[in-house]
Design an enzyme around this catalytic site. Structure first.
Site, PDB file in Angstrom:
ATOM      1  N   SER A 170     -19.807 -49.658  16.495  1.00 14.86           N
ATOM      2  CA  SER A 170     -18.466 -50.143  16.841  1.00 14.86           C
ATOM      3  C   SER A 170     -17.818 -50.709  15.587  1.00 14.86           C
ATOM      4  CB  SER A 170     -18.582 -51.274  17.870  1.00 14.86           C
ATOM      5  OG  SER A 170     -17.336 -51.895  18.081  1.00 14.86           O
ATOM      6  N   TYR A 183     -21.721 -59.202  21.448  1.00 14.30           N
ATOM      7  CA  TYR A 183     -21.548 -57.775  21.157  1.00 14.30           C
ATOM      8  C   TYR A 183     -21.550 -57.519  19.654  1.00 14.30           C
ATOM      9  CZ  TYR A 183     -19.217 -53.167  21.437  1.00 14.30           C
ATOM     10  OH  TYR A 183     -18.869 -51.837  21.327  1.00 14.30           O
TER      11      TYR A 183
HETATM   12  N1  LIG Z   1     -14.978 -48.038  24.655  1.00 16.96           N
HETATM   13  C1  LIG Z   1     -14.732 -48.570  23.458  1.00 16.96           C
HETATM   14  O1  LIG Z   1     -13.606 -49.023  23.171  1.00 16.96           O
HETATM   15  C2  LIG Z   1     -15.807 -48.612  22.411  1.00 16.96           C
HETATM   16  C3  LIG Z   1     -15.451 -48.970  21.102  1.00 16.96           C
HETATM   17  C4  LIG Z   1     -16.435 -49.030  20.128  1.00 16.96           C
HETATM   18  C5  LIG Z   1     -17.739 -48.722  20.458  1.00 16.96           C
HETATM   19  N2  LIG Z   1     -18.053 -48.379  21.748  1.00 16.96           N
HETATM   20  C6  LIG Z   1     -19.460 -48.096  22.047  1.00 16.96           C
HETATM   21  O2  LIG Z   1     -19.554 -46.816  22.640  1.00 16.96           O
HETATM   22  C7  LIG Z   1     -20.660 -46.807  23.541  1.00 16.96           C
HETATM   23  C8  LIG Z   1     -20.198 -46.293  24.892  1.00 16.96           C
HETATM   24  O3  LIG Z   1     -19.153 -47.114  25.366  1.00 16.96           O
HETATM   25  P1  LIG Z   1     -18.277 -46.691  26.621  1.00 16.96           P
HETATM   26  O4  LIG Z   1     -16.900 -47.137  26.360  1.00 16.96           O
HETATM   27  O5  LIG Z   1     -18.506 -45.280  26.973  1.00 16.96           O
HETATM   28  O6  LIG Z   1     -18.913 -47.656  27.747  1.00 16.96           O
HETATM   29  P2  LIG Z   1     -19.094 -47.411  29.308  1.00 16.96           P
HETATM   30  O7  LIG Z   1     -19.335 -48.756  29.905  1.00 16.96           O
HETATM   31  O8  LIG Z   1     -17.997 -46.578  29.860  1.00 16.96           O
HETATM   32  O9  LIG Z   1     -20.452 -46.538  29.405  1.00 16.96           O
HETATM   33  C9  LIG Z   1     -21.681 -47.068  29.033  1.00 16.96           C
HETATM   34  C10 LIG Z   1     -22.783 -46.301  29.752  1.00 16.96           C
HETATM   35  O10 LIG Z   1     -24.030 -46.877  29.341  1.00 16.96           O
HETATM   36  C11 LIG Z   1     -24.852 -46.977  30.485  1.00 16.96           C
HETATM   37  N3  LIG Z   1     -25.859 -48.023  30.302  1.00 16.96           N
HETATM   38  C12 LIG Z   1     -25.680 -49.370  30.333  1.00 16.96           C
HETATM   39  N4  LIG Z   1     -26.862 -49.993  30.179  1.00 16.96           N
HETATM   40  C13 LIG Z   1     -27.800 -49.022  30.042  1.00 16.96           C
HETATM   41  C14 LIG Z   1     -29.204 -49.037  29.860  1.00 16.96           C
HETATM   42  N5  LIG Z   1     -29.889 -50.188  29.819  1.00 16.96           N
HETATM   43  N6  LIG Z   1     -29.848 -47.859  29.742  1.00 16.96           N
HETATM   44  C15 LIG Z   1     -29.176 -46.681  29.806  1.00 16.96           C
HETATM   45  N7  LIG Z   1     -27.853 -46.609  30.007  1.00 16.96           N
HETATM   46  C16 LIG Z   1     -27.165 -47.764  30.125  1.00 16.96           C
HETATM   47  C17 LIG Z   1     -23.892 -47.289  31.623  1.00 16.96           C
HETATM   48  O11 LIG Z   1     -24.472 -46.998  32.909  1.00 16.96           O
HETATM   49  C18 LIG Z   1     -22.709 -46.410  31.280  1.00 16.96           C
HETATM   50  O12 LIG Z   1     -22.826 -45.119  31.863  1.00 16.96           O
HETATM   51  C19 LIG Z   1     -21.218 -48.233  23.574  1.00 16.96           C
HETATM   52  O13 LIG Z   1     -22.322 -48.337  22.721  1.00 16.96           O
HETATM   53  C20 LIG Z   1     -20.060 -49.060  23.052  1.00 16.96           C
HETATM   54  O14 LIG Z   1     -20.487 -50.250  22.442  1.00 16.96           O
HETATM   55  C21 LIG Z   1     -17.119 -48.304  22.736  1.00 16.96           C
END
Ligand SMILES: NC(=O)c1ccc[n+]([C@@H]2O[C@H](COP(=O)([O-])OP(=O)(O)OC[C@H]3O[C@@H](n4cnc5c(N)ncnc54)[C@H](O)[C@@H]3O)[C@@H](O)[C@H]2O)c1
Length: 295
Positions: A170, A183
């Protein structure tokens, strides 16, 4: 030990057939964690469209099975959905085994499962702090541990073969995040793991890189009405003067010099670059619209 278990299922003919030539995404085997929704799902959809074999893994078993069925049907490629909790060592070990048994190997793991709990020092509980670290930080360690065992075994069959471990990190892994330290701390830690794994695994031809997205406003992480970040950040007072979710969105959109949020296709381009390039490891690749600039 695990290398021996995985060894039995590695398709040696596939390794031999790919030896000495450049092969593209369509010929690679992926695991993507956190694949039931959001960015993980979006990455899988793009990989499926390119014809890759994908093991989609998530703690949300129903969600990930449905998602895998949908992609297998729509893109007619080999996709499985498996239950995996990245905080649980046995579960991660089994996830890797299922992928290797089904597809005959593993070329790329994308550690995308992640959670976020915003809150300042007076508010955030120790339980929430540890939960964020368990998924974002420990989860990446376990994925790298078991995926690298397969990759090393494949490398032993072809001494020039390259593999990839990718952490979806991130922009909060590159600079601090107000009232979001659980985070940001876990993501900063992910960069430390990325660099350290890269040093350890380079002799085995395994590249380890992190991709650091900016804000993906259109996914469920932000827009979920109960637990989404628009609501969490509104409650935590992270956007000064914001009274609604729309105010929070406008505040964050204005931070990116390129004037928009990050999209899944921006991250897919970065994944493709990281996999296809042959001469970079231990890096954090920002995809933030200029919001974070590396020194
Ligand atoms: N959405 C954003 O703005 C953003 C920005 C920067 C980084 N990220 C990173 O991208 C990645 C995905 O984010 P997203 O927006 O798709 O989030 P999201 O919440 O939509 O999806 C996350 C997924 O991870 C799964 N998950 C949670 N805990 C888990 C575990 N213990 N084991 C296996 N699966 C698990 C959830 O069930 C979900 O399907 C994350 O690592 C997040 O930090 C997201």
């Amino acid at each position: 030990m695990d290398q021996i278990v995985y060894n039995d299922y590695i398709d040696k003919d596939r390794i031999a057939a790919q030896a000495g030539r450049d092969f593209d995404i369509s010929e690679r085997i992926f695991i993507v964690t956190g694949a039931a929704q959001g960015l993980g799902y979006g990455i899988c959809e793009a990989l499926a469209a390119m014809g890759a074999k994908i093991c989609m893994a998530d703690v949300n078993i129903r969600g990930v099975r449905d998602a895998a069925k949908l992609l297998a049907r729509d893109y007619m490629t080999d996709v499985i959905g498996v239950e995996a909790d990245v905080t649980d060592e046995g579960s991660v070990r089994d996830m890797v085994l299922k992928a290797v048994k089904r597809f005959g190997g593993l070329d790329v793991i994308v550690s995308c499962a992640g959670v976020l709990k915003a809150g300042g020092l007076p508010d955030l509980s120790k339980e929430d702090f540890e939960r964020v670290g368990a998924v974002n930080y420990t989860g990446f360690f376990l994925c790298a541990k078991y995926a690298s065992a397969v990759m090393k075994a494949q490398r032993a069959l072809d001494k020039d073969r390259m593999h990839d471990i990718i952490e979806i990190n991130s922009k909060s892994g590159l600079e601090g995040s107000k009232a979001n330290f659980a985070y940001a701390g876990s993501k900063f830690g992910g960069i430390g793991l990325t660099q350290s794994f890269a040093l350890e695994l380079a002799p085995f031809g395994i590249k380890v890189n992190a991709i650091c997205p900016g804000n993906l406003f259109d996914g469920p992480l932000w827009s979920d009405p109960e637990r989404g970040l628009f609501k969490q950040y509104l409650d935590a007072g992270k956007a000064p003067g914001a009274k609604t979710a729309a105010d929070v969105r406008a505040f964050y959109e204005a931070k990116a010099p390129l004037g928009r949020g990050c999209r899944v296709d921006d991250i897919v381009r970065a994944v493709k670059y990281v996999v296809e390039q042959q001469y970079e490891t231990g890096q954090a690749v920002p995809v933030t619209g200029g919001q974070v600039m590396l020194r």
